[in-house]
Each structure stands twice: as structure tokens, then as C-alpha cells.
Design a protein around this motif. Structure first.
Motif, mmCIF file in Angstrom:
data_model
loop_
_atom_site.group_PDB
_atom_site.id
_atom_site.type_symbol
_atom_site.label_atom_id
_atom_site.label_comp_id
_atom_site.label_asym_id
_atom_site.label_seq_id
_atom_site.Cartn_x
_atom_site.Cartn_y
_atom_site.Cartn_z
ATOM 1 N N LYS A 35 -0.048 -16.259 0.714
ATOM 2 C CA LYS A 35 -1.152 -15.475 1.267
ATOM 3 C C LYS A 35 -1.245 -14.078 0.671
ATOM 4 C CE LYS A 35 -1.748 -17.701 5.736
ATOM 5 N NZ LYS A 35 -1.652 -17.563 7.195
ATOM 6 N N VAL A 36 -0.183 -13.634 0.020
ATOM 7 C CA VAL A 36 -0.179 -12.276 -0.523
ATOM 8 C C VAL A 36 0.263 -12.301 -1.980
ATOM 9 C CG1 VAL A 36 2.184 -11.791 0.255
ATOM 10 C CG2 VAL A 36 0.588 -9.907 -0.079
ATOM 11 N N THR A 37 -0.284 -11.380 -2.777
ATOM 12 C CA THR A 37 0.064 -11.315 -4.195
ATOM 13 C C THR A 37 0.880 -10.046 -4.467
ATOM 14 O OG1 THR A 37 -1.883 -10.040 -4.839
ATOM 15 C CG2 THR A 37 -2.115 -12.454 -4.781
ATOM 16 N N TYR A 38 1.559 -10.045 -5.608
ATOM 17 C CA TYR A 38 2.288 -8.839 -6.009
ATOM 18 C C TYR A 38 1.323 -7.672 -6.206
ATOM 19 C CZ TYR A 38 6.595 -11.469 -6.709
ATOM 20 O OH TYR A 38 7.718 -12.229 -6.514
ATOM 21 N N ASN A 39 0.131 -7.968 -6.724
ATOM 22 C CA ASN A 39 -0.861 -6.900 -6.909
ATOM 23 C C ASN A 39 -1.232 -6.248 -5.580
ATOM 24 O OD1 ASN A 39 -0.944 -7.228 -9.664
ATOM 25 N ND2 ASN A 39 -2.770 -8.522 -9.646
ATOM 26 N N GLU A 40 -1.367 -7.045 -4.535
ATOM 27 C CA GLU A 40 -1.687 -6.494 -3.218
ATOM 28 C C GLU A 40 -0.526 -5.670 -2.675
ATOM 29 O OE1 GLU A 40 -4.772 -9.558 -1.131
ATOM 30 O OE2 GLU A 40 -2.731 -10.306 -1.495
ATOM 31 N N LEU A 41 0.689 -6.159 -2.893
ATOM 32 C CA LEU A 41 1.863 -5.412 -2.455
ATOM 33 C C LEU A 41 1.927 -4.063 -3.158
ATOM 34 C CD1 LEU A 41 4.380 -5.502 -0.681
ATOM 35 C CD2 LEU A 41 5.576 -6.651 -2.549
ATOM 36 N N GLU A 42 1.694 -4.062 -4.464
ATOM 37 C CA GLU A 42 1.663 -2.805 -5.212
ATOM 38 C C GLU A 42 0.535 -1.892 -4.726
ATOM 39 O OE1 GLU A 42 2.736 -2.833 -9.641
ATOM 40 O OE2 GLU A 42 2.001 -4.880 -9.299
ATOM 41 N N GLU A 43 -0.632 -2.474 -4.474
ATOM 42 C CA GLU A 43 -1.771 -1.682 -4.000
ATOM 43 C C GLU A 43 -1.452 -1.030 -2.661
ATOM 44 O OE1 GLU A 43 -6.479 -2.185 -2.695
ATOM 45 O OE2 GLU A 43 -5.365 -3.944 -3.395
ATOM 46 N N LEU A 44 -0.845 -1.790 -1.760
ATOM 47 C CA LEU A 44 -0.485 -1.261 -0.449
ATOM 48 C C LEU A 44 0.478 -0.083 -0.585
ATOM 49 C CD1 LEU A 44 -0.328 -1.237 2.607
ATOM 50 C CD2 LEU A 44 1.315 -3.120 2.484
ATOM 51 N N VAL A 45 1.513 -0.269 -1.387
ATOM 52 C CA VAL A 45 2.495 0.800 -1.576
ATOM 53 C C VAL A 45 1.832 2.029 -2.196
ATOM 54 C CG1 VAL A 45 4.569 1.451 -2.877
ATOM 55 C CG2 VAL A 45 4.507 -0.706 -1.607
ATOM 56 N N GLN A 46 0.925 1.818 -3.158
ATOM 57 C CA GLN A 46 0.248 2.954 -3.799
ATOM 58 C C GLN A 46 -0.629 3.713 -2.810
ATOM 59 O OE1 GLN A 46 0.732 4.048 -7.183
ATOM 60 N NE2 GLN A 46 -0.030 5.781 -6.008
ATOM 61 N N ILE A 47 -1.352 2.998 -1.953
ATOM 62 C CA ILE A 47 -2.178 3.660 -0.939
ATOM 63 C C ILE A 47 -1.303 4.539 -0.052
ATOM 64 C CG2 ILE A 47 -3.590 3.310 1.138
ATOM 65 C CD1 ILE A 47 -4.626 0.708 -0.204
ATOM 66 N N LEU A 48 -0.180 3.998 0.384
ATOM 67 C CA LEU A 48 0.712 4.735 1.281
ATOM 68 C C LEU A 48 1.341 5.940 0.579
ATOM 69 C CD1 LEU A 48 2.375 1.726 3.112
ATOM 70 C CD2 LEU A 48 0.529 3.198 3.940
ATOM 71 N N LEU A 49 1.690 5.779 -0.692
ATOM 72 C CA LEU A 49 2.197 6.920 -1.467
ATOM 73 C C LEU A 49 1.129 8.007 -1.582
ATOM 74 C CD1 LEU A 49 4.164 5.217 -4.375
ATOM 75 C CD2 LEU A 49 5.139 6.641 -2.567
ATOM 76 N N ASN A 50 -0.121 7.593 -1.798
ATOM 77 C CA ASN A 50 -1.221 8.546 -1.912
ATOM 78 C C ASN A 50 -1.407 9.328 -0.611
ATOM 79 O OD1 ASN A 50 -1.650 7.631 -4.506
ATOM 80 N ND2 ASN A 50 -3.471 6.435 -3.998
#
Length: 198
Positions: free
Chosen positions: A168-183
């Protein structure tokens, strides 16, 4: 209360980001370097254990960030951080910024001009941050079952059910989530320390 919430949130996302980076970087090295590939293959058990621990750690720390339990346990979470910022909006005032600058480095030439040009984080800024977090929340909803059913609690599931949760989840989504939170973490830090508009 805002500083305590922000400190916990920023530490959790920084740690999750570092672990995800290690995991992805090691995998990328093995993909493009035969020497790295053979080194990892020679120590396959370590590599398998590291992969499992890394993903488990990232997902569990993301769970801490999104935990919104309002029960008996006191938790620090992203949403409590944002809500605390709303309640303690004076923490981001120019007067508070000036005090922090003096506490960190004493008075310096140009301080008054610096503070005069600084941006005071506003409730509208926080509303804009919350809007950006809708995407983060949507991704987390897809990842959360991995935390609840596999990594944190290891629910009894058929192999097909486990596989379906991972798919249900991709590595790209995991990276995107982490990047949003870092931002978000960076935007709040810059607003507090340097009076910058997100």
C-alpha cells in the motif's frame, strides 16, 4: 509548552530521516557497486537484520510524530506541537526573538535592525503549515497499519495480508513524508531562531 513539544518533534523526525537515509544509501551503493554488493551479500544476515531494523525504526518514530493520543499518557506529537504554537504565538514575537538572540550571543551590532526586519510567525503561517500537513497525514494513513500490525505489535496475519500492507505504500511516499516533516521542522526552527517567514 511549545519548546518541549517542538524539541521532541524535531528530534524524532531528524532521527527517522537519518535512519531512512542510511537504509536507502546502503541499498543504492549495493545497486551500483559490485564490491559493495558482494560485501553485503557476504554478510547477508547483517544486511537483512539492518534492513528490518531500519524500516521498523523509521515507522515507529513516524508513529511517535503522528501519535495524537489524548488519554492518560502524555505524548509529544506533530499536531500537539502545532497546537502549542497556536496557543503560544507570542513565543514567535520580535521581542521574544530579540531576547533569544541576546541569550545565545549577547547583544551585537545591528541586532535592532535585524529584529525590526524579522518576521513574526502568525496564526495564518501556522494554518498554511497545517494545510501542507494534509498530504503528510494522507501518506501516514497508508503507513500506520504497518506500525500497528507489524512493527509495533506483530499482529497475527496471513502472509498475503502482510504483503498487502507493505504494497500500500512506496519508498517514494515514505521519502516524501519524511521530507515534508523535515520542512515543517526547519520552518518552525527558522521562525523561532531567525525570525524567518515559512
Amino acid at each position: 509548552m511549545y519548546p518541549e513539544h517542538y524539541k521532541a518533534f524535531s528530534q524524532n523526525i531528524a532521527f527517522a530521516a537519518r535512519i531512512l537515509h542510511y537504509y536507502l544509501h546502503m541499498g543504492a551503493m549495493a545497486k551500483y557497486s559490485s564490491a559493495e554488493y558482494h560485501a553485503l551479500n557476504h554478510n547477508a544476515r547483517f544486511w537483512n537484520d539492518f534492513n528490518y531494523m531500519a524500516l521498523q525504526t523509521v515507522v515507529i518514530f513516524l508513529g511517535k510524530i503522528f501519535d495524537n493520543d489524548s488519554g492518560a499518557f502524555k505524548v509529544h506529537s506533530l499536531f500537539k506541537t502545532i497546537n502549542a504554537a497556536f496557543k503560544d504565538i507570542a513565543h514567535f514575537s520580535k521581542e521574544a526573538l530579540r531576547y533569544r538572540k541576546i541569550a545565545l550571543a549577547a547583544e551585537f551590532e545591528g541586532l535592532d535592525e535585524y529584529v525590526a526586519e524579522a518576521h513574526e510567525l502568525s496564526k495564518d503561517d501556522l494554518k498554511a503549515i497545517k494545510t501542507k500537513l494534509k498530504r503528510a497525514r494522507a501518506i501516514w494513513v497508508k503507513i500506520e497499519p504497518l506500525r500497528n500490525k507489524i512493527y509495533a505489535h506483530h499482529e497475527i496475519l496471513a502472509e498475503a495480508q502482510r504483503l498487502a500492507l507493505f504494497q500500500k505504500v512506496t519508498y517514494n511516499e515514505l521519502e516524501e513524508l519524511v521530507q515534508i516533516l523535515l520542512n515543517v521542522s526547519d520552518a518552525l526552527e527558522q521562525a523561532e531562531i531567525n525570525g524567518r517567514k515559512p
